[in-house]
Motif scaffolding. Structure first.
Motif, PDB file in Angstrom:
ATOM      1  N   GLU A 141      70.357 115.210  24.904  1.00  0.00           N
ATOM      2  CA  GLU A 141      71.451 116.170  24.771  1.00  0.00           C
ATOM      3  C   GLU A 141      72.828 115.529  24.941  1.00  0.00           C
ATOM      4  O   GLU A 141      73.846 116.135  24.605  1.00  0.00           O
ATOM      5  CB  GLU A 141      71.289 117.279  25.826  1.00  0.00           C
ATOM      6  CG  GLU A 141      70.136 118.222  25.545  1.00  0.00           C
ATOM      7  CD  GLU A 141      69.951 119.244  26.647  1.00  0.00           C
ATOM      8  OE1 GLU A 141      69.596 120.396  26.325  1.00  0.00           O
ATOM      9  OE2 GLU A 141      70.165 118.884  27.831  1.00  0.00           O
ATOM     10  N   LYS A 147      70.622 114.791  19.537  1.00  0.00           N
ATOM     11  CA  LYS A 147      70.449 116.246  19.553  1.00  0.00           C
ATOM     12  C   LYS A 147      70.029 116.755  18.176  1.00  0.00           C
ATOM     13  O   LYS A 147      69.156 117.613  18.049  1.00  0.00           O
ATOM     14  CB  LYS A 147      71.764 116.927  19.959  1.00  0.00           C
ATOM     15  CG  LYS A 147      72.077 116.888  21.430  1.00  0.00           C
ATOM     16  CD  LYS A 147      73.498 117.331  21.715  1.00  0.00           C
ATOM     17  CE  LYS A 147      73.789 118.725  21.215  1.00  0.00           C
ATOM     18  NZ  LYS A 147      75.161 119.151  21.590  1.00  0.00           N
ATOM     19  N   ASN A 152      64.913 120.953  18.418  1.00  0.00           N
ATOM     20  CA  ASN A 152      64.745 121.920  17.331  1.00  0.00           C
ATOM     21  C   ASN A 152      66.005 122.766  17.144  1.00  0.00           C
ATOM     22  O   ASN A 152      67.011 122.570  17.834  1.00  0.00           O
ATOM     23  CB  ASN A 152      63.506 122.783  17.561  1.00  0.00           C
ATOM     24  CG  ASN A 152      63.621 123.659  18.805  1.00  0.00           C
ATOM     25  OD1 ASN A 152      64.708 123.974  19.266  1.00  0.00           O
ATOM     26  ND2 ASN A 152      62.475 124.058  19.354  1.00  0.00           N
ATOM     27  N   SER A 153      65.958 123.709  16.236  1.00  0.00           N
ATOM     28  CA  SER A 153      67.150 124.497  15.901  1.00  0.00           C
ATOM     29  C   SER A 153      67.623 125.373  17.056  1.00  0.00           C
ATOM     30  O   SER A 153      68.771 125.828  17.064  1.00  0.00           O
ATOM     31  CB  SER A 153      66.873 125.368  14.666  1.00  0.00           C
ATOM     32  OG  SER A 153      65.750 126.218  14.901  1.00  0.00           O
ATOM     33  N   ASP A 154      66.757 125.608  18.037  1.00  0.00           N
ATOM     34  CA  ASP A 154      67.135 126.373  19.229  1.00  0.00           C
ATOM     35  C   ASP A 154      67.652 125.488  20.355  1.00  0.00           C
ATOM     36  O   ASP A 154      67.981 125.977  21.443  1.00  0.00           O
ATOM     37  CB  ASP A 154      65.943 127.188  19.734  1.00  0.00           C
ATOM     38  CG  ASP A 154      65.504 128.256  18.744  1.00  0.00           C
ATOM     39  OD1 ASP A 154      66.387 128.850  18.093  1.00  0.00           O
ATOM     40  OD2 ASP A 154      64.276 128.484  18.612  1.00  0.00           O
ATOM     41  N   GLY A 155      67.690 124.173  20.112  1.00  0.00           N
ATOM     42  CA  GLY A 155      68.146 123.252  21.142  1.00  0.00           C
ATOM     43  C   GLY A 155      67.083 122.880  22.147  1.00  0.00           C
ATOM     44  O   GLY A 155      67.394 122.329  23.213  1.00  0.00           O
ATOM     45  N   ASP A 156      65.830 123.157  21.820  1.00  0.00           N
ATOM     46  CA  ASP A 156      64.715 122.823  22.708  1.00  0.00           C
ATOM     47  C   ASP A 156      63.966 121.603  22.189  1.00  0.00           C
ATOM     48  O   ASP A 156      64.039 121.264  20.998  1.00  0.00           O
ATOM     49  CB  ASP A 156      63.743 124.001  22.809  1.00  0.00           C
ATOM     50  CG  ASP A 156      64.382 125.231  23.428  1.00  0.00           C
ATOM     51  OD1 ASP A 156      65.169 125.058  24.377  1.00  0.00           O
ATOM     52  OD2 ASP A 156      64.095 126.355  22.960  1.00  0.00           O
ATOM     53  N   ASP A 162      54.223 121.104  16.489  1.00  0.00           N
ATOM     54  CA  ASP A 162      55.374 121.414  15.638  1.00  0.00           C
ATOM     55  C   ASP A 162      55.403 120.485  14.427  1.00  0.00           C
ATOM     56  O   ASP A 162      54.974 119.330  14.503  1.00  0.00           O
ATOM     57  CB  ASP A 162      56.686 121.228  16.412  1.00  0.00           C
ATOM     58  CG  ASP A 162      56.968 122.371  17.378  1.00  0.00           C
ATOM     59  OD1 ASP A 162      56.272 123.394  17.309  1.00  0.00           O
ATOM     60  OD2 ASP A 162      57.897 122.228  18.201  1.00  0.00           O
TER      61      ASP A 162
END
Length: 225
Positions: A141, A147, A152-156, A162
């Motif tokens: 991060e 990042k 992923n697109s949710d920031g996780d 996956d």
């Protein structure tokens, strides 16, 4: 026989054998595939040491470790354990290309095709790789690039199972497949690497990348019993 830490990499090597390639073609195909599917352990930004034994019993290898930039000053060395200040000149691509050019029998585009395909079309991330990435989430991060590619697109963090796409990496690998060593250590990719590193007050120049050398080595060996 080919064995690797990931079935897609092993399959890439097996595919090289099936179309007439040799062990060097298989190893290089597997290694480039690992750079896609297991980046925490085998990315193209790292180093490579390879040892092999030929049919006539000769043991040799390639030393393609990371190298220190020319303008690096140890007096200003950092105690950082990660980040731009820890980056050396990567050797993986130089070492794999050297192994292939001198010993492979298939063309480079064929050998690199599986890695490009998996990066472009996506691959299932395995639990081990997902755990390693998740364990470094705080570091990931800290940098815009990591990042973008490793969350992923949710920031996780990704989780095992996956499907991960790395289209920019596919483009990089495609440039290498078309231009060989120069595709990574010279031209657009080298310029972007140098620009990114220098923008952070660090040391790798375009000339550093161009002058990276991988070398043939004679490993120290002995007989046991």
């Amino acid at each position: 026989i080919i064995s690797s830490p990931h079935p897609l990499a092993s399959q890439a090597g097996k595919d090289m054998y099936s179309i007439g390639g040799n062990a060097f073609d298989a190893a290089v195909a597997a290694a480039f595939t690992l750079s896609v599917v297991e980046p925490s352990m085998s990315g193209i930004g790292g180093r490579l040491q390879s040892i092999y034994k030929t049919q006539d019993g000769n043991i040799s290898g390639v030393d393609a470790t990371t190298q220190v930039p020319l303008n690096y000053d140890s007096k200003n060395s950092s105690s950082d354990s990660y980040g731009y200040k820890t980056i050396g000149i990567p050797g993986v691509v130089a070492g794999l290309i050297k192994l292939h050019e001198e010993n492979g029998v298939l063309d480079l585009k064929t050998v690199m095709a599986p890695s490009i395909r998996h990066a472009e079309e996506g691959y299932m991330i395995f639990p081990g790789e997902a755990r390693r990435q998740a364990s470094a989430k705080d570091i990931i991060e800290s940098f815009e690039g990591t990042k973008l590619y490793f969350l992923n697109s949710d920031g996780d963090s990704f989780i095992g199972g996956d499907i991960v796409f790395q289209k920019d990496l596919a483009n990089t690998l495609n440039i290498i497949s078309e231009n060989g060593r120069e595709g990574f250590y010279e031209g657009e990719i080298a310029e972007k690497i140098s620009e990114a590193v220098i923008s952070q007050g660090c040391f790798i120049s375009i000339e550093d990348l161009k002058n990276h050398k991988s070398e043939w080595i004679e490993p120290v060996s002995t007989n046991y019993r």
